[in-house]
Motif scaffolding. Sequence first.
Motif, PDB file in Angstrom:
ATOM      1  N   PRO A 454     -15.893 -15.145   2.676  1.00  0.00           N
ATOM      2  CA  PRO A 454     -16.845 -15.267   1.565  1.00  0.00           C
ATOM      3  C   PRO A 454     -18.252 -14.918   2.049  1.00  0.00           C
ATOM      4  O   PRO A 454     -18.638 -15.271   3.162  1.00  0.00           O
ATOM      5  CB  PRO A 454     -16.771 -16.744   1.160  1.00  0.00           C
ATOM      6  CG  PRO A 454     -15.859 -17.398   2.098  1.00  0.00           C
ATOM      7  CD  PRO A 454     -15.264 -16.418   3.028  1.00  0.00           C
ATOM      8  N   SER A 455     -18.961 -14.224   1.194  1.00  0.00           N
ATOM      9  CA  SER A 455     -20.312 -13.838   1.602  1.00  0.00           C
ATOM     10  C   SER A 455     -21.207 -15.067   1.584  1.00  0.00           C
ATOM     11  O   SER A 455     -20.912 -16.043   0.908  1.00  0.00           O
ATOM     12  CB  SER A 455     -20.864 -12.767   0.668  1.00  0.00           C
ATOM     13  OG  SER A 455     -21.487 -13.381  -0.438  1.00  0.00           O
ATOM     14  N   PRO A 456     -22.302 -15.019   2.313  1.00  0.00           N
ATOM     15  CA  PRO A 456     -23.214 -16.168   2.324  1.00  0.00           C
ATOM     16  C   PRO A 456     -23.644 -16.568   0.918  1.00  0.00           C
ATOM     17  O   PRO A 456     -23.827 -17.732   0.633  1.00  0.00           O
ATOM     18  CB  PRO A 456     -24.413 -15.665   3.131  1.00  0.00           C
ATOM     19  CG  PRO A 456     -23.868 -14.576   3.962  1.00  0.00           C
ATOM     20  CD  PRO A 456     -22.743 -13.962   3.206  1.00  0.00           C
ATOM     21  N   ALA A 457     -23.788 -15.566   0.039  1.00  0.00           N
ATOM     22  CA  ALA A 457     -24.207 -15.884  -1.325  1.00  0.00           C
ATOM     23  C   ALA A 457     -23.150 -16.739  -2.004  1.00  0.00           C
ATOM     24  O   ALA A 457     -23.456 -17.681  -2.732  1.00  0.00           O
ATOM     25  CB  ALA A 457     -24.439 -14.592  -2.105  1.00  0.00           C
ATOM     26  N   GLN A 458     -21.881 -16.411  -1.728  1.00  0.00           N
ATOM     27  CA  GLN A 458     -20.791 -17.191  -2.308  1.00  0.00           C
ATOM     28  C   GLN A 458     -20.797 -18.606  -1.773  1.00  0.00           C
ATOM     29  O   GLN A 458     -20.599 -19.563  -2.496  1.00  0.00           O
ATOM     30  CB  GLN A 458     -19.454 -16.548  -1.951  1.00  0.00           C
ATOM     31  CG  GLN A 458     -18.890 -15.721  -3.054  1.00  0.00           C
ATOM     32  CD  GLN A 458     -17.627 -15.008  -2.622  1.00  0.00           C
ATOM     33  OE1 GLN A 458     -17.587 -14.403  -1.562  1.00  0.00           O
ATOM     34  NE2 GLN A 458     -16.607 -15.085  -3.420  1.00  0.00           N
ATOM     35  N   ALA A 459     -21.035 -18.707  -0.459  1.00  0.00           N
ATOM     36  CA  ALA A 459     -21.026 -20.024   0.174  1.00  0.00           C
ATOM     37  C   ALA A 459     -22.085 -20.912  -0.438  1.00  0.00           C
ATOM     38  O   ALA A 459     -21.849 -22.085  -0.717  1.00  0.00           O
ATOM     39  CB  ALA A 459     -21.255 -19.877   1.675  1.00  0.00           C
ATOM     40  N   VAL A 460     -23.245 -20.338  -0.668  1.00  0.00           N
ATOM     41  CA  VAL A 460     -24.341 -21.119  -1.249  1.00  0.00           C
ATOM     42  C   VAL A 460     -24.006 -21.519  -2.671  1.00  0.00           C
ATOM     43  O   VAL A 460     -24.206 -22.662  -3.078  1.00  0.00           O
ATOM     44  CB  VAL A 460     -25.656 -20.309  -1.220  1.00  0.00           C
ATOM     45  CG1 VAL A 460     -26.721 -20.991  -2.050  1.00  0.00           C
ATOM     46  CG2 VAL A 460     -26.130 -20.155   0.205  1.00  0.00           C
ATOM     47  N   ALA A 461     -23.432 -20.595  -3.422  1.00  0.00           N
ATOM     48  CA  ALA A 461     -23.094 -20.899  -4.818  1.00  0.00           C
ATOM     49  C   ALA A 461     -22.059 -22.008  -4.878  1.00  0.00           C
ATOM     50  O   ALA A 461     -22.149 -22.917  -5.694  1.00  0.00           O
ATOM     51  CB  ALA A 461     -22.577 -19.641  -5.503  1.00  0.00           C
ATOM     52  N   GLN A 462     -21.088 -21.944  -3.977  1.00  0.00           N
ATOM     53  CA  GLN A 462     -20.050 -22.973  -3.942  1.00  0.00           C
ATOM     54  C   GLN A 462     -20.649 -24.328  -3.636  1.00  0.00           C
ATOM     55  O   GLN A 462     -20.343 -25.324  -4.267  1.00  0.00           O
ATOM     56  CB  GLN A 462     -19.023 -22.624  -2.862  1.00  0.00           C
ATOM     57  CG  GLN A 462     -17.630 -22.558  -3.410  1.00  0.00           C
ATOM     58  CD  GLN A 462     -16.693 -21.880  -2.439  1.00  0.00           C
ATOM     59  OE1 GLN A 462     -17.074 -20.981  -1.693  1.00  0.00           O
ATOM     60  NE2 GLN A 462     -15.469 -22.299  -2.420  1.00  0.00           N
ATOM     61  N   ASP A 467     -22.320 -29.739  -4.928  1.00  0.00           N
ATOM     62  CA  ASP A 467     -23.320 -30.796  -4.837  1.00  0.00           C
ATOM     63  C   ASP A 467     -24.010 -31.077  -6.147  1.00  0.00           C
ATOM     64  O   ASP A 467     -24.562 -32.136  -6.345  1.00  0.00           O
ATOM     65  CB  ASP A 467     -24.379 -30.418  -3.799  1.00  0.00           C
ATOM     66  CG  ASP A 467     -23.776 -30.468  -2.409  1.00  0.00           C
ATOM     67  OD1 ASP A 467     -24.509 -30.145  -1.459  1.00  0.00           O
ATOM     68  OD2 ASP A 467     -22.604 -30.821  -2.306  1.00  0.00           O
ATOM     69  N   GLY A 468     -24.066 -30.039  -6.962  1.00  0.00           N
ATOM     70  CA  GLY A 468     -24.704 -30.252  -8.244  1.00  0.00           C
ATOM     71  C   GLY A 468     -26.215 -30.160  -8.220  1.00  0.00           C
ATOM     72  O   GLY A 468     -26.881 -30.476  -9.177  1.00  0.00           O
ATOM     73  N   HIS A 469     -26.800 -29.755  -7.105  1.00  0.00           N
ATOM     74  CA  HIS A 469     -28.232 -29.480  -7.131  1.00  0.00           C
ATOM     75  C   HIS A 469     -28.544 -28.297  -6.236  1.00  0.00           C
ATOM     76  O   HIS A 469     -27.822 -27.997  -5.304  1.00  0.00           O
ATOM     77  CB  HIS A 469     -29.056 -30.711  -6.742  1.00  0.00           C
ATOM     78  CG  HIS A 469     -28.768 -31.252  -5.374  1.00  0.00           C
ATOM     79  ND1 HIS A 469     -29.243 -30.679  -4.223  1.00  0.00           N
ATOM     80  CD2 HIS A 469     -28.042 -32.318  -4.986  1.00  0.00           C
ATOM     81  CE1 HIS A 469     -28.833 -31.381  -3.176  1.00  0.00           C
ATOM     82  NE2 HIS A 469     -28.106 -32.388  -3.614  1.00  0.00           N
ATOM     83  N   ALA A 470     -29.660 -27.626  -6.542  1.00  0.00           N
ATOM     84  CA  ALA A 470     -29.994 -26.364  -5.858  1.00  0.00           C
ATOM     85  C   ALA A 470     -30.205 -26.583  -4.385  1.00  0.00           C
ATOM     86  O   ALA A 470     -30.813 -27.553  -3.972  1.00  0.00           O
ATOM     87  CB  ALA A 470     -31.246 -25.763  -6.488  1.00  0.00           C
ATOM     88  N   LYS A 471     -29.699 -25.626  -3.600  1.00  0.00           N
ATOM     89  CA  LYS A 471     -29.825 -25.780  -2.154  1.00  0.00           C
ATOM     90  C   LYS A 471     -31.003 -24.989  -1.624  1.00  0.00           C
ATOM     91  O   LYS A 471     -31.476 -25.203  -0.547  1.00  0.00           O
ATOM     92  CB  LYS A 471     -28.544 -25.288  -1.482  1.00  0.00           C
ATOM     93  CG  LYS A 471     -27.472 -26.345  -1.353  1.00  0.00           C
ATOM     94  CD  LYS A 471     -27.209 -26.695   0.112  1.00  0.00           C
ATOM     95  CE  LYS A 471     -26.797 -28.122   0.180  1.00  0.00           C
ATOM     96  NZ  LYS A 471     -25.536 -28.348   0.822  1.00  0.00           N
ATOM     97  N   GLY A 472     -31.442 -24.004  -2.316  1.00  0.00           N
ATOM     98  CA  GLY A 472     -32.543 -23.204  -1.785  1.00  0.00           C
ATOM     99  C   GLY A 472     -32.091 -22.320  -0.649  1.00  0.00           C
ATOM    100  O   GLY A 472     -30.960 -21.890  -0.605  1.00  0.00           O
ATOM    101  N   ALA A 473     -32.938 -22.142   0.296  1.00  0.00           N
ATOM    102  CA  ALA A 473     -32.607 -21.218   1.394  1.00  0.00           C
ATOM    103  C   ALA A 473     -31.726 -21.894   2.425  1.00  0.00           C
ATOM    104  O   ALA A 473     -32.195 -22.372   3.427  1.00  0.00           O
ATOM    105  CB  ALA A 473     -33.898 -20.739   2.047  1.00  0.00           C
TER     106      ALA A 473
END
Lengths: 486, 357
Positions: A454-462, A467-473
């Motif tokens: 999975p691309s990093p973008a996917q990992a962050v989206a997952q 978690d239900g809240h934005a992770k940011g960078a």
Amino acid sequence: MTINTMAKGGWHREQMSCFRKMEKVIVAMQDPDMGMKMRNQRLLITVIPHAMTGRDIIAWLIHTYSICEEEALHLSGLLVRYGYIYPLKEPRSLVLRPDESPYRFQTPYFWTSTRWPASELDYAIYLAKKNIRKQGELMEYEKTRYSLLHKRINHTWDFVVMQAREQLRASKQRRKADRIVFECQEQAYWLINRPPVCLLLLYSLLHFCTILFYIILYCTLLYYTILCNALPYYTTIETCFTVFKQALGRNRVKSSICLESFVKYSEQYQNHDPIMQGSLPSNPWISDDTAYWTMNSETVPIPTRLRVERWSFSFMELLNDDMGRREFMTYLEKEFSAENLCFWQACEDIKHGESSRIIEKVEMIYKNFLAPGAARWVNIDSKTMDKTLEGIRNPHRFIMDDAQMHIYFLMKKDSYPRYLKSDLYKNMLAKAIVPQETKKSVFPFVRRQRHANPSPAQAVAQATEEDGHAKGAGQAGTKSAAGSHV
Amino acid sequence: MACQGLQGGETVASLKRESESLRKKLEEERKKLSDIELNQVAEKIEVLGPLSIKTRRVLKGHGNKVLCMDWCKDKRRLVSSSQDGKVIVWDAFTLNKEHGVALPCTWVMACAYAPSGCAVACGGLDNKCSVFPLSLDKNENLSAKKKSVAMHTNYVSGCTFTSSDMQILTSSGDGTCALWDVESGQLLQSFHGHTADVLSLDLAPSETGNTFVSGGCDKKANIWDMRSGQNIQSFESHESDINCVKYYPSGDAFASASDDATCRFYDLRADREVAVYQKDSVIFGASTVDFSLSGRLLFAGYNDYTINVWDVLKGTRASILFGHENRVSRVRVSPDGTALCSASWDNTLRVSWAAYL
């Protein structure tokens, strides 16, 4: 070289320095003592003096520049392509064959750099000569160009034909051998500068650029003569002065110390450099096996030994590795000084975070770390503390810099060395794994399937979903490759 | 037109003379502390044996010259941009093209992957640098989410994210570099000092993380303080345009590649050039450089389609790599040092493996 300089004739400047270098090579090749052996070549009935074989050229280049054969072929190919050496047997094939094919040096009169740019008038005269000498000797592309030129410079056509006739007449008075040589040289020159089909885009671009160059040169000269402003010069010199004066006042370190540090650095990191020392279990690009990446990923339970060793190289290495940072935090918690690292991280967040949240973050830092009686009060010297508190009234991105630097160096000089001596670190080092080198596959031809991950973008989206809240960078992590493959 | 600012008696010529004498003085000062040369210090190190290099992936898909590329922190993905305006995000390991954007302008000369891996930035002849968040929906048009961040008055030649996705640093043909806030598009700091196009920049991997180096057509390489915008150090020893600059992994030095067919190594603490990587048989200009992970090797891409590998400490050439059919525009070692990617004007990117066997 840039787009702009290409337009402003800078390409000309760039090419010129390359031509000069090639000419240096050519001159060295023609050196009476150390240069190439020349022989006479037989071409049908005539004997051409001062010719050499492709094989000799390669041998000389290998010997003089201590390079391998592939590079010598490449270099000699460049010399042929830019017209410094031309082939006698197949003049239209501008490659260097490393065999007995004969080649000759182009006379400096016909070097691209000497007669730049190749003028249309000269080309017209050359084609006219060919046409007059033997009707129908012109090739297809030459015929088209000839008629194009005839249309374009019709007004000087009489001059062209007259010149052609004159030159032909003069050449008849030369010895046959000299005449053939000159014809070969001239033909080689035009094959380079007016190639048959635009195989060498280089030269059509050259033609286009020279026109553009002259137009722009004219315009720039016009611009400067009209304005006649010396101000640009002055501001440049003024900036130079400031830079020089600053440089003169700088503290320099002795070269022996600086250079020694490079040697030490390279030695220290040699085992960690896959190019120098290889990678265990295997380099993924060779074995198509991503084990190396999964073993070194973010969330692996037990790290590799090399990775843990690297934490001891410098404090920055420890902090740059997320796992190292977590370990260090655990250690600091035991020492009841974890607020230092938290403070440092919060300051980093301000420095590199969104502009819109700076004020809110500064307030939070004040509340948690700096206010008297704060829950996680950090120990900063009074001068820095005063300065920081003063600055908090007008918070900006770099307001915490001094305090952050103070805490960073405190951790580096105090907590970090103790961490490296601590049991926590030593245990980590002891249980760290040293991967086994993958034995080379019995059937090396069988290519392993390359798994996608999975691309990093996917990992962050997952993570966001979970978690239900934005992770940011967040950090880029690779999940185990077992999950998905294409 | 009055030449403002000149005092009585001063002329441009006299100022130039003074500037020259200052320059000479600076050279002398620098020489005082240069008690040894790099290759002398390196004598005690073993000579490197022959280096094996193999091309392991060829990424085909661009329709025109590939001008720039950047690795993702996950060590296998990369973004590349080309002359036809296309920016493609690849998983180089599987050769999949994961995302593609078509920009309205041609000559996309700069592209960068965000540290989080969730966005890419690119810019070129449109004088802008735009950030695209990487969407997971394959059908979604990435161009719709484009965010224009940087605005220059000439082409953008280089761009890079700082430690987070929130700020980008750009260099431009208008002679300046600039630091931008991605969210608001605001200019945070601009850096003036180059007298010609700035072609390249690189962030320092230092503890304080506050400086970067830029190189340009005025043959100068300048070190800048990101916070104050000041030019803190300057080096001028190249004979032609500097095409690319890159920091040594420790942050104490940097290398530069130039049209004069040399690559040079500058030490920041000694404040001088300490090595020149050149060879008589290397005739064409170098357009790109990058260090291996340990900093022992320097990979440089040239305009004669080759990549030369230099031994940084000994100053000799370790190897030469052929394979591209047009000039090499960008060479980058992957973040963990396992592979080398080279982008070229022959429309392809090649990922190569190198090792001392």
